[in-house]
Design a protein around this motif. Structure first.
Motif, PDB file in Angstrom:
ATOM      1  N   GLY A  10       0.806  -1.220   0.000  1.00 17.97           N
ATOM      2  CA  GLY A  10       0.000   0.000   0.000  1.00 17.97           C
ATOM      3  C   GLY A  10       0.834   1.263   0.000  1.00 17.97           C
ATOM      4  O   GLY A  10       0.671   2.139   0.855  1.00 17.97           O
ATOM      5  N   SER A  12       1.092   3.527  -2.547  1.00 17.55           N
ATOM      6  CA  SER A  12       0.747   4.567  -3.528  1.00 17.55           C
ATOM      7  C   SER A  12       0.174   5.828  -2.898  1.00 17.55           C
ATOM      8  O   SER A  12       0.120   6.872  -3.550  1.00 17.55           O
ATOM      9  CB  SER A  12      -0.244   4.009  -4.557  1.00 17.55           C
ATOM     10  N   GLY A  16       1.145   4.394   3.822  1.00 15.51           N
ATOM     11  CA  GLY A  16       2.202   3.606   3.172  1.00 15.51           C
ATOM     12  C   GLY A  16       3.178   4.477   2.404  1.00 15.51           C
ATOM     13  O   GLY A  16       4.391   4.203   2.400  1.00 15.51           O
ATOM     14  N   TYR A 143     -15.003  -4.601   8.583  1.00 15.30           N
ATOM     15  CA  TYR A 143     -13.700  -3.906   8.560  1.00 15.30           C
ATOM     16  C   TYR A 143     -12.990  -4.081   9.901  1.00 15.30           C
ATOM     17  O   TYR A 143     -11.807  -4.446   9.958  1.00 15.30           O
ATOM     18  CB  TYR A 143     -13.896  -2.411   8.255  1.00 15.30           C
ATOM     19  N   LYS A 147      -9.275  -5.858  11.230  1.00 12.89           N
ATOM     20  CA  LYS A 147      -8.238  -5.197  12.035  1.00 12.89           C
ATOM     21  C   LYS A 147      -8.029  -5.924  13.367  1.00 12.89           C
ATOM     22  O   LYS A 147      -6.896  -6.031  13.854  1.00 12.89           O
ATOM     23  CB  LYS A 147      -8.595  -3.725  12.248  1.00 12.89           C
TER      24      LYS A 147
HETATM   25  N1  LIG Z   1      -6.986   6.583   7.423  1.00 11.65           N
HETATM   26  C1  LIG Z   1      -7.364   6.143   8.611  1.00 11.65           C
HETATM   27  O1  LIG Z   1      -8.083   6.820   9.355  1.00 11.65           O
HETATM   28  C2  LIG Z   1      -6.898   4.798   9.116  1.00 11.65           C
HETATM   29  C3  LIG Z   1      -7.130   4.487  10.470  1.00 11.65           C
HETATM   30  C4  LIG Z   1      -6.715   3.252  10.964  1.00 11.65           C
HETATM   31  C5  LIG Z   1      -6.088   2.363  10.115  1.00 11.65           C
HETATM   32  N2  LIG Z   1      -5.894   2.679   8.805  1.00 11.65           N
HETATM   33  C6  LIG Z   1      -5.264   1.683   7.939  1.00 11.65           C
HETATM   34  O2  LIG Z   1      -4.143   2.246   7.301  1.00 11.65           O
HETATM   35  C7  LIG Z   1      -3.875   1.501   6.113  1.00 11.65           C
HETATM   36  C8  LIG Z   1      -3.518   2.474   4.995  1.00 11.65           C
HETATM   37  O3  LIG Z   1      -4.638   3.282   4.706  1.00 11.65           O
HETATM   38  P1  LIG Z   1      -4.524   4.845   4.402  1.00 11.65           P
HETATM   39  O4  LIG Z   1      -5.261   5.535   5.474  1.00 11.65           O
HETATM   40  O5  LIG Z   1      -3.137   5.235   4.117  1.00 11.65           O
HETATM   41  O6  LIG Z   1      -5.460   4.932   3.095  1.00 11.65           O
HETATM   42  P2  LIG Z   1      -5.105   5.187   1.564  1.00 11.65           P
HETATM   43  O7  LIG Z   1      -4.445   6.501   1.375  1.00 11.65           O
HETATM   44  O8  LIG Z   1      -6.394   4.921   0.849  1.00 11.65           O
HETATM   45  O9  LIG Z   1      -4.022   4.065   1.218  1.00 11.65           O
HETATM   46  C9  LIG Z   1      -4.379   2.723   1.047  1.00 11.65           C
HETATM   47  C10 LIG Z   1      -3.219   2.004   0.383  1.00 11.65           C
HETATM   48  O10 LIG Z   1      -3.603   0.623   0.271  1.00 11.65           O
HETATM   49  C11 LIG Z   1      -3.448   0.223  -1.074  1.00 11.65           C
HETATM   50  N3  LIG Z   1      -4.455  -0.726  -1.500  1.00 11.65           N
HETATM   51  C12 LIG Z   1      -5.797  -0.635  -1.370  1.00 11.65           C
HETATM   52  N4  LIG Z   1      -6.398  -1.641  -2.022  1.00 11.65           N
HETATM   53  C13 LIG Z   1      -5.396  -2.366  -2.596  1.00 11.65           C
HETATM   54  C14 LIG Z   1      -5.371  -3.516  -3.426  1.00 11.65           C
HETATM   55  N5  LIG Z   1      -6.496  -4.108  -3.825  1.00 11.65           N
HETATM   56  N6  LIG Z   1      -4.178  -3.985  -3.831  1.00 11.65           N
HETATM   57  C15 LIG Z   1      -3.027  -3.386  -3.456  1.00 11.65           C
HETATM   58  N7  LIG Z   1      -2.989  -2.293  -2.671  1.00 11.65           N
HETATM   59  C16 LIG Z   1      -4.163  -1.792  -2.263  1.00 11.65           C
HETATM   60  C17 LIG Z   1      -3.634   1.491  -1.896  1.00 11.65           C
HETATM   61  O11 LIG Z   1      -2.972   1.336  -3.152  1.00 11.65           O
HETATM   62  P3  LIG Z   1      -3.705   1.230  -4.582  1.00 11.65           P
HETATM   63  O12 LIG Z   1      -5.056   1.838  -4.460  1.00 11.65           O
HETATM   64  O13 LIG Z   1      -2.773   1.956  -5.497  1.00 11.65           O
HETATM   65  O14 LIG Z   1      -3.733  -0.228  -4.877  1.00 11.65           O
HETATM   66  C18 LIG Z   1      -2.948   2.525  -1.016  1.00 11.65           C
HETATM   67  O15 LIG Z   1      -1.581   2.567  -1.291  1.00 11.65           O
HETATM   68  C19 LIG Z   1      -5.106   0.631   5.855  1.00 11.65           C
HETATM   69  O16 LIG Z   1      -4.842  -0.700   6.213  1.00 11.65           O
HETATM   70  C20 LIG Z   1      -6.146   1.208   6.804  1.00 11.65           C
HETATM   71  O17 LIG Z   1      -7.079   0.232   7.229  1.00 11.65           O
HETATM   72  C21 LIG Z   1      -6.285   3.881   8.283  1.00 11.65           C
END
Ligand SMILES: NC(=O)c1ccc[n+]([C@@H]2O[C@H](COP(=O)([O-])OP(=O)(O)OC[C@H]3O[C@@H](n4cnc5c(N)ncnc54)[C@H](OP(=O)(O)O)[C@@H]3O)[C@@H](O)[C@H]2O)c1
Length: 239
Positions: A10, A12, A16, A143, A147
């Motif tokens: 992740g 992009s 990540g 979801y 987690k």
């Molecule tokens: N934002 C929050 O409030 C929050 C809170 C707690 C935990 N998290 C966790 O943090 C992690 C990262 O999320 P983020 O907040 O940084 O959101 P984000 O900006 O939407 O990033 C999600 C990342 O996951 C990748 N991803 C999603 N679907 C994918 C697939 N099918 N194949 C490969 N890669 C995939 C996306 O890459 P592509 O779309 O390019 O594939 C992107 O790089 C997640 O596990 C999320 O559950 C987030």
């Protein structure tokens, strides 16, 4: 000086991407997996992009061969994830399966594929989990289950591998200002005291990496204020 190698899912956008930039700044060679390739990483000579859809079990299994291509691995970070929010019976079945594969199955299988290499280097694994792992999360039952599963997997795996000097860490985050909420019915509240920046999680990663002796295994990080904006309101709205 020996160059350390990391593999992260992740890369992009969001957390990540921020962690990848941090690791590159610390001198790591970074292998990143996502469907899209961020422009922010395209000019990085120590970044190797692997385009892969982790929602597809067959594609996840293709990554087994990568464990033979990557000679040495010091750090594995399981971060890729999406959030489906809504009444459980109304969620799209295919999207739900995609979420289960991306958030949970890919993390479990990639850990299996790379654990031997991590053990060889007395390396580290970091799981990006969520505050929903340990609390009831209405409208996000599936979801939060992914987690909770990830956090529990991390705890159990540490008990299994601690004798090999492998360290396992978990970050349980809440309301990070990323693309995560784009396709959901909520968005972050626009005041900076109401969200965490992705870069703050990359600081937590650096903190984990600097641990030398005892292990602080889990960090929960939340914004000072707990509020989100609702894009749409639905009947019996809980969150
Ligand atoms: N934002 C929050 O409030 C929050 C809170 C707690 C935990 N998290 C966790 O943090 C992690 C990262 O999320 P983020 O907040 O940084 O959101 P984000 O900006 O939407 O990033 C999600 C990342 O996951 C990748 N991803 C999603 N679907 C994918 C697939 N099918 N194949 C490969 N890669 C995939 C996306 O890459 P592509 O779309 O390019 O594939 C992107 O790089 C997640 O596990 C999320 O559950 C987030």
């Amino acid at each position: 000086m020996e160059i350390l190698t990391a593999l992260i899912t992740g890369t992009s956008s969001g957390i990540g991407l921020a962690i990848s930039k941090k690791l590159l700044g610390l001198g790591y060679k970074v292998y990143g997996i996502s469907r899209n390739y961020s422009n922010d990483l395209k000019l990085e000579k120590n970044y190797i992009h692997i385009e892969k859809d982790l929602s597809d079990l067959k594609k996840i299994k293709e990554l087994k061969s990568l464990s033979k291509e990557i000679e040495s691995l010091d750090l594995l970070i399981l971060n890729a994830g999406i959030g489906l929010i809504g009444f459980h019976e109304e969620l799209d079945e295919e999207k739900m399966i995609s979420m289960l594969n991306t958030n949970f199955t890919s993390a479990i299988l990639l850990t299996k594929y790379f654990l031997k290499k991590i053990k060889e280097n007395k390396g580290k694994i970091i799981f990006i989990s969520s505050s929903t792992a340990s609390k009831a999360s209405p409208l996000a039952s599936a979801y939060s289950a992914t987690k909770a599963g990830i956090s529990h997997f991390a705890d159990s795996l540490f008990e299994e591998v601690r004798k090999f000097d492998v360290k396992i860490f978990t970050i349980e985050a809440d309301i990070v200002n990323t693309n995560f909420y784009n396709d959901t019915r909520i968005s972050v509240y626009p005041n900076s005291d109401s969200y965490t920046e992705a870069s703050e999680l990359s600081e937590v990663v650096e903190f984990f990496l600097n641990q030398k002796k005892s292990v602080i295994k889990k960090i929960s990080i939340e914004p000072q204020k707990k509020r989100v904006e609702k894009k749409t309101r639905i009947q019996n709205d809980f969150i």
